[in-house]
Design a protein around this motif. Structure first.
Motif, PDB file in Angstrom:
ATOM      1  N   TRP A  37     -33.107  -0.826  25.938  1.00 36.32           N
ATOM      2  CA  TRP A  37     -32.397  -2.037  25.557  1.00 36.32           C
ATOM      3  C   TRP A  37     -32.485  -3.048  26.685  1.00 36.32           C
ATOM      4  O   TRP A  37     -32.261  -2.724  27.843  1.00 36.32           O
ATOM      5  N   ARG A  76     -25.968  -9.136  22.360  1.00 36.93           N
ATOM      6  CA  ARG A  76     -25.786  -8.387  23.597  1.00 36.93           C
ATOM      7  C   ARG A  76     -27.099  -7.876  24.177  1.00 36.93           C
ATOM      8  O   ARG A  76     -27.364  -8.025  25.358  1.00 36.93           O
ATOM      9  N   HIS A  98     -34.824  -4.268  17.368  1.00 34.93           N
ATOM     10  CA  HIS A  98     -33.411  -3.969  17.119  1.00 34.93           C
ATOM     11  C   HIS A  98     -32.587  -4.933  17.961  1.00 34.93           C
ATOM     12  O   HIS A  98     -32.933  -5.188  19.117  1.00 34.93           O
ATOM     13  N   LYS A 133     -28.499  -5.793  19.109  1.00 35.82           N
ATOM     14  CA  LYS A 133     -27.075  -5.431  19.128  1.00 35.82           C
ATOM     15  C   LYS A 133     -26.269  -6.702  19.325  1.00 35.82           C
ATOM     16  O   LYS A 133     -26.557  -7.507  20.213  1.00 35.82           O
ATOM     17  N   ARG A 189     -31.877  -4.503  12.394  1.00 31.44           N
ATOM     18  CA  ARG A 189     -33.269  -4.079  12.572  1.00 31.44           C
ATOM     19  C   ARG A 189     -34.179  -5.097  11.901  1.00 31.44           C
ATOM     20  O   ARG A 189     -33.973  -5.463  10.749  1.00 31.44           O
ATOM     21  N   GLY A 194     -20.439  -4.713  18.125  1.00 33.93           N
ATOM     22  CA  GLY A 194     -21.084  -3.448  17.816  1.00 33.93           C
ATOM     23  C   GLY A 194     -22.067  -3.453  16.665  1.00 33.93           C
ATOM     24  O   GLY A 194     -22.726  -2.451  16.401  1.00 33.93           O
ATOM     25  N   ARG A 195     -22.194  -4.536  15.933  1.00 34.36           N
ATOM     26  CA  ARG A 195     -23.123  -4.593  14.811  1.00 34.36           C
ATOM     27  C   ARG A 195     -24.557  -4.589  15.329  1.00 34.36           C
ATOM     28  O   ARG A 195     -24.881  -5.252  16.314  1.00 34.36           O
ATOM     29  N   ALA A 196     -25.421  -3.840  14.667  1.00 36.89           N
ATOM     30  CA  ALA A 196     -26.832  -3.787  15.044  1.00 36.89           C
ATOM     31  C   ALA A 196     -27.688  -4.173  13.838  1.00 36.89           C
ATOM     32  O   ALA A 196     -27.341  -3.878  12.696  1.00 36.89           O
TER      33      ALA A 196
END
Length: 129
Positions: free
Chosen positions: A3, A12, A24, A26, A34, A30-32
């Motif tokens: 990351w 983030r 990916h 972030k 793709r 906390g939501r991720a």
């Protein structure tokens, strides 16, 4: 997955696999997300830019939209469209009124003859039979 932190309040960190071209991201909270099909130069530009939120919004978010996908219209969008329609109708009606507040076509004249009588100063284009 490695990351890379971004200088952004909203995004983030991001991670990228050049073999599969999958990115990916972030987000704060906390939501991720793709993203598939991301070219390497887009990832490089994202981590090097001074404004990653802007770059993400204009170059990566559109990749999430699938071809042929349409968002269902909400009730509020229908309400806004209906309101615009009624305002347009009111404007057209208001512009059709004469200065004294009457419509240039008098309904009583239509009812009597069955045709539209010319207003004052106009000559009839069709002679009555």
């Amino acid at each position: 997955m490695n990351w890379v932190p971004l200088n952004s309040k909203r995004i983030r960190a991001v991670s990228y696999d050049p073999e599969t071209q999958v990115l990916h991201a972030k987000f704060a909270g906390g939501r991720a997300v793709r993203h598939a099909g991301v070219l390497p130069h887009i990832y490089d530009n994202l981590i090097e830019t001074s404004d990653p939120e802007f770059y993400y919004k204009y170059y990566l978010e559109p990749l999430r939209i699938q071809a042929g996908w349409r968002q269902k219209a909400s009730l509020s969008s229908h309400t806004v469209k209906l309101l615009i329609f009624f305002i347009g109708a009111l404007v057209i009606t208001a512009t059709a009124l004469e200065e004294n507040g009457e419509l240039p076509i008098h309904l009583s004249e239509i009812a009597k003859s069955g045709t539209i009588a010319p207003t004052s100063g106009e000559k009839s284009a069709v002679s009555p039979q």
